[in-house]
Design a protein around this motif. Structure first.
Motif, PDB file in Angstrom:
ATOM      1  N   LEU A  50     -26.220   6.661   1.114  1.00 55.61           N
ATOM      2  CA  LEU A  50     -27.666   6.503   0.983  1.00 55.61           C
ATOM      3  C   LEU A  50     -28.221   5.596   2.072  1.00 55.61           C
ATOM      4  O   LEU A  50     -29.436   5.521   2.263  1.00 55.61           O
ATOM      5  CB  LEU A  50     -28.024   5.937  -0.393  1.00 55.61           C
ATOM      6  N   GLU A  51     -27.331   4.887   2.735  1.00 60.24           N
ATOM      7  CA  GLU A  51     -27.667   4.078   3.890  1.00 60.24           C
ATOM      8  C   GLU A  51     -26.403   3.982   4.743  1.00 60.24           C
ATOM      9  O   GLU A  51     -25.328   4.374   4.286  1.00 60.24           O
ATOM     10  CB  GLU A  51     -28.171   2.692   3.480  1.00 60.24           C
ATOM     11  N   THR A  52     -26.538   3.505   5.965  1.00 63.22           N
ATOM     12  CA  THR A  52     -25.364   3.369   6.815  1.00 63.22           C
ATOM     13  C   THR A  52     -24.321   2.551   6.061  1.00 63.22           C
ATOM     14  O   THR A  52     -24.630   1.473   5.543  1.00 63.22           O
ATOM     15  CB  THR A  52     -25.726   2.700   8.152  1.00 63.22           C
ATOM     16  N   SER A  53     -23.100   3.089   5.975  1.00 61.61           N
ATOM     17  CA  SER A  53     -22.052   2.486   5.144  1.00 61.61           C
ATOM     18  C   SER A  53     -20.738   2.440   5.910  1.00 61.61           C
ATOM     19  O   SER A  53     -20.372   3.397   6.594  1.00 61.61           O
ATOM     20  CB  SER A  53     -21.864   3.302   3.860  1.00 61.61           C
ATOM     21  N   THR A  54     -20.037   1.330   5.759  1.00 62.51           N
ATOM     22  CA  THR A  54     -18.722   1.175   6.373  1.00 62.51           C
ATOM     23  C   THR A  54     -17.669   1.336   5.289  1.00 62.51           C
ATOM     24  O   THR A  54     -17.741   0.679   4.240  1.00 62.51           O
ATOM     25  CB  THR A  54     -18.577  -0.202   7.040  1.00 62.51           C
ATOM     26  N   LEU A  55     -16.697   2.203   5.548  1.00 63.64           N
ATOM     27  CA  LEU A  55     -15.636   2.500   4.592  1.00 63.64           C
ATOM     28  C   LEU A  55     -14.277   2.254   5.228  1.00 63.64           C
ATOM     29  O   LEU A  55     -14.103   2.453   6.424  1.00 63.64           O
ATOM     30  CB  LEU A  55     -15.694   3.972   4.158  1.00 63.64           C
ATOM     31  N   LEU A  56     -13.322   1.879   4.405  1.00 62.65           N
ATOM     32  CA  LEU A  56     -11.920   1.880   4.811  1.00 62.65           C
ATOM     33  C   LEU A  56     -11.296   3.074   4.109  1.00 62.65           C
ATOM     34  O   LEU A  56     -11.066   3.049   2.902  1.00 62.65           O
ATOM     35  CB  LEU A  56     -11.212   0.586   4.415  1.00 62.65           C
ATOM     36  N   GLU A  57     -11.064   4.151   4.871  1.00 62.56           N
ATOM     37  CA  GLU A  57     -10.512   5.384   4.307  1.00 62.56           C
ATOM     38  C   GLU A  57      -8.994   5.312   4.264  1.00 62.56           C
ATOM     39  O   GLU A  57      -8.355   4.885   5.225  1.00 62.56           O
ATOM     40  CB  GLU A  57     -10.915   6.591   5.156  1.00 62.56           C
ATOM     41  N   ILE A  58      -8.437   5.757   3.136  1.00 56.89           N
ATOM     42  CA  ILE A  58      -6.994   5.763   2.935  1.00 56.89           C
ATOM     43  C   ILE A  58      -6.561   7.199   2.641  1.00 56.89           C
ATOM     44  O   ILE A  58      -7.053   7.814   1.695  1.00 56.89           O
ATOM     45  CB  ILE A  58      -6.587   4.862   1.741  1.00 56.89           C
ATOM     46  N   ASN A  59      -5.639   7.712   3.425  1.00 55.51           N
ATOM     47  CA  ASN A  59      -5.070   9.024   3.190  1.00 55.51           C
ATOM     48  C   ASN A  59      -4.269   8.979   1.885  1.00 55.51           C
ATOM     49  O   ASN A  59      -3.486   8.053   1.658  1.00 55.51           O
ATOM     50  CB  ASN A  59      -4.175   9.417   4.371  1.00 55.51           C
ATOM     51  N   TYR A  60      -4.454   9.980   1.032  1.00 56.21           N
ATOM     52  CA  TYR A  60      -3.821   9.977  -0.285  1.00 56.21           C
ATOM     53  C   TYR A  60      -2.296   9.990  -0.197  1.00 56.21           C
ATOM     54  O   TYR A  60      -1.623   9.274  -0.940  1.00 56.21           O
ATOM     55  CB  TYR A  60      -4.338  11.156  -1.118  1.00 56.21           C
ATOM     56  N   LYS A  61      -1.719  10.756   0.719  1.00 61.12           N
ATOM     57  CA  LYS A  61      -0.259  10.781   0.853  1.00 61.12           C
ATOM     58  C   LYS A  61       0.270   9.433   1.319  1.00 61.12           C
ATOM     59  O   LYS A  61       1.305   8.963   0.830  1.00 61.12           O
ATOM     60  CB  LYS A  61       0.176  11.894   1.799  1.00 61.12           C
ATOM     61  N   SER A  62      -0.428   8.784   2.225  1.00 66.49           N
ATOM     62  CA  SER A  62      -0.032   7.443   2.670  1.00 66.49           C
ATOM     63  C   SER A  62      -0.117   6.464   1.499  1.00 66.49           C
ATOM     64  O   SER A  62       0.733   5.587   1.338  1.00 66.49           O
ATOM     65  CB  SER A  62      -0.927   6.964   3.809  1.00 66.49           C
ATOM     66  N   TRP A  63      -1.147   6.615   0.694  1.00 62.50           N
ATOM     67  CA  TRP A  63      -1.327   5.776  -0.493  1.00 62.50           C
ATOM     68  C   TRP A  63      -0.152   5.941  -1.451  1.00 62.50           C
ATOM     69  O   TRP A  63       0.398   4.961  -1.949  1.00 62.50           O
ATOM     70  CB  TRP A  63      -2.643   6.124  -1.187  1.00 62.50           C
ATOM     71  N   LEU A  64       0.248   7.179  -1.718  1.00 63.17           N
ATOM     72  CA  LEU A  64       1.353   7.429  -2.644  1.00 63.17           C
ATOM     73  C   LEU A  64       2.636   6.777  -2.141  1.00 63.17           C
ATOM     74  O   LEU A  64       3.395   6.193  -2.926  1.00 63.17           O
ATOM     75  CB  LEU A  64       1.553   8.934  -2.854  1.00 63.17           C
ATOM     76  N   SER A  65       2.851   6.836  -0.853  1.00 60.90           N
ATOM     77  CA  SER A  65       4.026   6.197  -0.259  1.00 60.90           C
ATOM     78  C   SER A  65       3.961   4.678  -0.440  1.00 60.90           C
ATOM     79  O   SER A  65       4.942   4.035  -0.822  1.00 60.90           O
ATOM     80  CB  SER A  65       4.114   6.558   1.225  1.00 60.90           C
ATOM     81  N   LEU A  66       2.811   4.102  -0.186  1.00 63.84           N
ATOM     82  CA  LEU A  66       2.612   2.659  -0.354  1.00 63.84           C
ATOM     83  C   LEU A  66       2.809   2.255  -1.810  1.00 63.84           C
ATOM     84  O   LEU A  66       3.450   1.244  -2.108  1.00 63.84           O
ATOM     85  CB  LEU A  66       1.201   2.294   0.113  1.00 63.84           C
ATOM     86  N   GLN A  67       2.285   3.056  -2.704  1.00 62.69           N
ATOM     87  CA  GLN A  67       2.368   2.777  -4.137  1.00 62.69           C
ATOM     88  C   GLN A  67       3.826   2.750  -4.607  1.00 62.69           C
ATOM     89  O   GLN A  67       4.188   1.943  -5.463  1.00 62.69           O
ATOM     90  CB  GLN A  67       1.559   3.826  -4.895  1.00 62.69           C
ATOM     91  N   GLU A  68       4.653   3.605  -4.036  1.00 60.98           N
ATOM     92  CA  GLU A  68       6.080   3.633  -4.399  1.00 60.98           C
ATOM     93  C   GLU A  68       6.825   2.398  -3.919  1.00 60.98           C
ATOM     94  O   GLU A  68       7.829   2.003  -4.506  1.00 60.98           O
ATOM     95  CB  GLU A  68       6.746   4.892  -3.832  1.00 60.98           C
ATOM     96  N   GLN A  69       6.337   1.775  -2.872  1.00 56.98           N
ATOM     97  CA  GLN A  69       7.014   0.631  -2.266  1.00 56.98           C
ATOM     98  C   GLN A  69       6.711  -0.699  -2.942  1.00 56.98           C
ATOM     99  O   GLN A  69       7.504  -1.630  -2.841  1.00 56.98           O
ATOM    100  CB  GLN A  69       6.626   0.510  -0.786  1.00 56.98           C
ATOM    101  N   ASP A  70       5.556  -0.801  -3.613  1.00 57.41           N
ATOM    102  CA  ASP A  70       5.132  -2.097  -4.145  1.00 57.41           C
ATOM    103  C   ASP A  70       4.324  -1.880  -5.431  1.00 57.41           C
ATOM    104  O   ASP A  70       3.292  -1.205  -5.420  1.00 57.41           O
ATOM    105  CB  ASP A  70       4.284  -2.807  -3.087  1.00 57.41           C
ATOM    106  N   SER A  71       4.773  -2.497  -6.512  1.00 56.64           N
ATOM    107  CA  SER A  71       4.102  -2.320  -7.813  1.00 56.64           C
ATOM    108  C   SER A  71       2.702  -2.944  -7.844  1.00 56.64           C
ATOM    109  O   SER A  71       1.916  -2.654  -8.743  1.00 56.64           O
ATOM    110  CB  SER A  71       4.960  -2.897  -8.938  1.00 56.64           C
ATOM    111  N   TYR A  72       2.385  -3.775  -6.863  1.00 51.90           N
ATOM    112  CA  TYR A  72       1.030  -4.330  -6.776  1.00 51.90           C
ATOM    113  C   TYR A  72      -0.002  -3.204  -6.796  1.00 51.90           C
ATOM    114  O   TYR A  72      -1.059  -3.326  -7.419  1.00 51.90           O
ATOM    115  CB  TYR A  72       0.852  -5.158  -5.496  1.00 51.90           C
ATOM    116  N   TRP A  73       0.308  -2.108  -6.100  1.00 52.65           N
ATOM    117  CA  TRP A  73      -0.650  -1.017  -5.959  1.00 52.65           C
ATOM    118  C   TRP A  73      -0.856  -0.265  -7.264  1.00 52.65           C
ATOM    119  O   TRP A  73      -1.946   0.282  -7.502  1.00 52.65           O
ATOM    120  CB  TRP A  73      -0.240  -0.099  -4.820  1.00 52.65           C
ATOM    121  N   ASP A  74       0.144  -0.276  -8.156  1.00 52.98           N
ATOM    122  CA  ASP A  74      -0.056   0.293  -9.494  1.00 52.98           C
ATOM    123  C   ASP A  74      -1.101  -0.528 -10.247  1.00 52.98           C
ATOM    124  O   ASP A  74      -2.000   0.026 -10.885  1.00 52.98           O
ATOM    125  CB  ASP A  74       1.253   0.303 -10.294  1.00 52.98           C
TER     126      ASP A  74
END
Length: 178
Positions: free
Chosen positions: A85-109
């Motif tokens: 709705l206005e100029t917005s800055t995002l940090l985009e995360i690829n879902y497959k990269s996310w799944l890999s990260l999630q498997e490595q560290d329970s923090y992400w769960d």
């Protein structure tokens, strides 16, 4: 919601993106392969019926997660649009990269659970308000929940969020002023 060291990890696998006002993060019918953290700006989720009428699902402010989550999870087409709705800055995360990260560290769960809980609580409140409160009360709650937003977005978008016609919103506003 996320500490600096874990944010740095996300930044390492993510990509900063700027959406201009009116740009889409995802369109209805697209299969999402990413989610994002909103760093600045304002985002809207909305549905559109076959007559082109829009129904605003929610507004997303900085510090929140942005996703067509169920569609991403199931790799199915999104049922709604996600638009800046206005100029917005995002940090985009690829879902497959996310799944890999999630498997490595329970923090992400835990991070995911907190994000889902926040989204669920918001959805539950919104449903309750739409089912039990009159339009004027919903508008008053909107003003409290989103201070200053009324000056940033169109009356049509506010009305669609409240589940009323723009004419009804005009009447409510006139009544409150008078």
């Amino acid at each position: 919601m996320i500490d600096a060291s874990h944010l740095a990890i996300l930044q390492g696998i993510g990509q900063q993106t700027i959406l201009q006002k009116g740009d889409f993060f995802i369109r209805e019918g697209q299969v999402p392969r990413k989610f994002a953290l909103v760093q600045s700006g304002l985002i809207r989720y909305y549905y559109q019926n076959d007559k082109g009428i829009e129904f605003t699902k929610s507004f997303i402010a900085p510090g929140n997660v942005l996703a067509s989550y169920t569609s991403m999870l199931n790799q199915s087409p999104s049922l709604y649009f996600i638009q800046a709705l206005e100029t917005s800055t995002l940090l985009e995360i690829n879902y497959k990269s996310w799944l890999s990260l999630q498997e490595q560290d329970s923090y992400w769960d835990k991070f995911l659970i907190r994000a889902l809980e926040k989204g669920y609580a918001s959805k539950e409140k919104r449903e309750r308000d739409l089912l039990l409160l009159d339009a004027e009360t919903r508008y008053r709650n909107f003003l409290l929940e989103f201070p200053g937003l009324e000056q940033q977005i169109s009356q049509q978008q506010i009305a669609s969020y409240l589940g009323i016609q723009p004419e009804s919103l005009s009447r409510i506003r006139k009544k409150m002023i008078g």
